[in-house]
Design a protein around this motif. Structure first.
Motif, PDB file in Angstrom:
ATOM      1  N   UNK A 187       1.725 -11.004  15.693  1.00  0.00           N
ATOM      2  CA  UNK A 187       3.159 -10.904  15.981  1.00  0.00           C
ATOM      3  C   UNK A 187       3.986 -10.366  14.818  1.00  0.00           C
ATOM      4  N   UNK A 188       3.414 -10.348  13.629  1.00  0.00           N
ATOM      5  CA  UNK A 188       4.169  -9.840  12.470  1.00  0.00           C
ATOM      6  C   UNK A 188       3.509  -8.598  11.871  1.00  0.00           C
ATOM      7  N   UNK A 189       2.744  -7.869  12.689  1.00  0.00           N
ATOM      8  CA  UNK A 189       2.031  -6.689  12.181  1.00  0.00           C
ATOM      9  C   UNK A 189       2.976  -5.647  11.582  1.00  0.00           C
ATOM     10  N   UNK A 190       4.169  -5.506  12.128  1.00  0.00           N
ATOM     11  CA  UNK A 190       5.114  -4.499  11.612  1.00  0.00           C
ATOM     12  C   UNK A 190       5.621  -4.846  10.216  1.00  0.00           C
ATOM     13  N   UNK A 191       5.510  -6.120   9.837  1.00  0.00           N
ATOM     14  CA  UNK A 191       5.968  -6.571   8.524  1.00  0.00           C
ATOM     15  C   UNK A 191       4.826  -6.755   7.538  1.00  0.00           C
ATOM     16  N   UNK A 192       3.632  -6.373   7.918  1.00  0.00           N
ATOM     17  CA  UNK A 192       2.447  -6.669   7.109  1.00  0.00           C
ATOM     18  C   UNK A 192       2.098  -5.528   6.169  1.00  0.00           C
ATOM     19  N   UNK A 193       2.215  -5.771   4.884  1.00  0.00           N
ATOM     20  CA  UNK A 193       1.874  -4.760   3.879  1.00  0.00           C
ATOM     21  C   UNK A 193       0.386  -4.441   3.901  1.00  0.00           C
ATOM     22  N   UNK A 194      -0.439  -5.449   4.134  1.00  0.00           N
ATOM     23  CA  UNK A 194      -1.888  -5.265   4.168  1.00  0.00           C
ATOM     24  C   UNK A 194      -2.281  -4.278   5.265  1.00  0.00           C
ATOM     25  N   UNK A 195      -1.684  -4.390   6.432  1.00  0.00           N
ATOM     26  CA  UNK A 195      -1.992  -3.486   7.556  1.00  0.00           C
ATOM     27  C   UNK A 195      -1.471  -2.078   7.255  1.00  0.00           C
ATOM     28  N   UNK A 196      -0.252  -1.981   6.726  1.00  0.00           N
ATOM     29  CA  UNK A 196       0.309  -0.658   6.413  1.00  0.00           C
ATOM     30  C   UNK A 196      -0.541   0.069   5.366  1.00  0.00           C
TER      31      UNK A 196
END
Length: 198
Positions: A187-196
């Motif tokens: 639910x917080x993928x858009x805020x995740x630095x690790x994913x980006x």
């Protein structure tokens, strides 16, 4: 994260007792089903335990509690659960030290108190630290205790009712796992630095 927790996580939680803002229910669930081997029984038995023993006084009034615990193979925790129920029935707000004194291990006591909305002492759970580390792009293994506290405080913010704390732990244990994170479900993928960062 709170919206995901309320709509999705609560329905599918492997540890439904952690969704309760009550130290009695949190600790009872943790004692009964907290071990990995017992978690499979939680969905079968937790709703009945919650209904039959919503508070320590109801538990103590139940003359068949030892038999109920024996049915699910948990008779050896009966003395600890009895001591906790008696203590809580007499003292509404236990401390971690008092829980330890009646035979509850420190980690379990701290977690149960942290999930209770009465507590403001919320220890850094490993799942919570993992989520915070990924969101704030920190390299695993290079964290100090102060960095952990800062990252988790930024993640959960002012969390008076412990919902964000419970949500972050649930997220770390179900979606943001150590070995196989399901980032597209987060639910917080858009805020995740690790994913980006990739």
């Amino acid at each position: 994260m709170r919206k995901w927790f309320d709509s999705e996580a609560k329905k599918n939680s492997q540890r439904p007792w952690r969704l309760e803002a009550d130290v009695w229910l949190n600790l009872t669930g943790e004692l009964l089903f907290g071990d990995r081997g017992q978690r499979g029984k939680a969905h079968l038995f937790w709703p009945n335990f919650r209904k039959d023993w919503p508070d320590p006084r109801a538990y103590l009034r139940d003359d068949h509690r030892a038999g109920h615990l024996r049915t699910i193979g948990m008779s050896k925790i009966a003395p600890t659960l009895d001591a906790f129920a008696k203590y809580l029935a007499a003292n509404n707000a236990p401390s971690v030290r008092e829980l330890i004194s009646i035979g509850i291990n420190e980690k379990t006591a701290r977690r149960a108190m942290a999930l209770s909305e009465k507590s403001h002492d919320r220890p850094n759970d490993s799942a919570l630290i993992r989520v915070a580390s990924r969101v704030f792009e920190r390299v695993a293994g290079q964290k100090s205790n102060i960095e952990n506290q800062i990252a988790t405080a930024l993640l959960v913010g002012k969390d008076e009712d412990a919902v964000l704390y419970a949500a972050a732990i649930e997220l770390g244990e179900t979606i943001c796992t150590a070995s196989a994170p399901a980032c597209m479900l987060c639910p917080i993928e858009l805020n995740c630095s690790h994913l980006r960062k990739g």
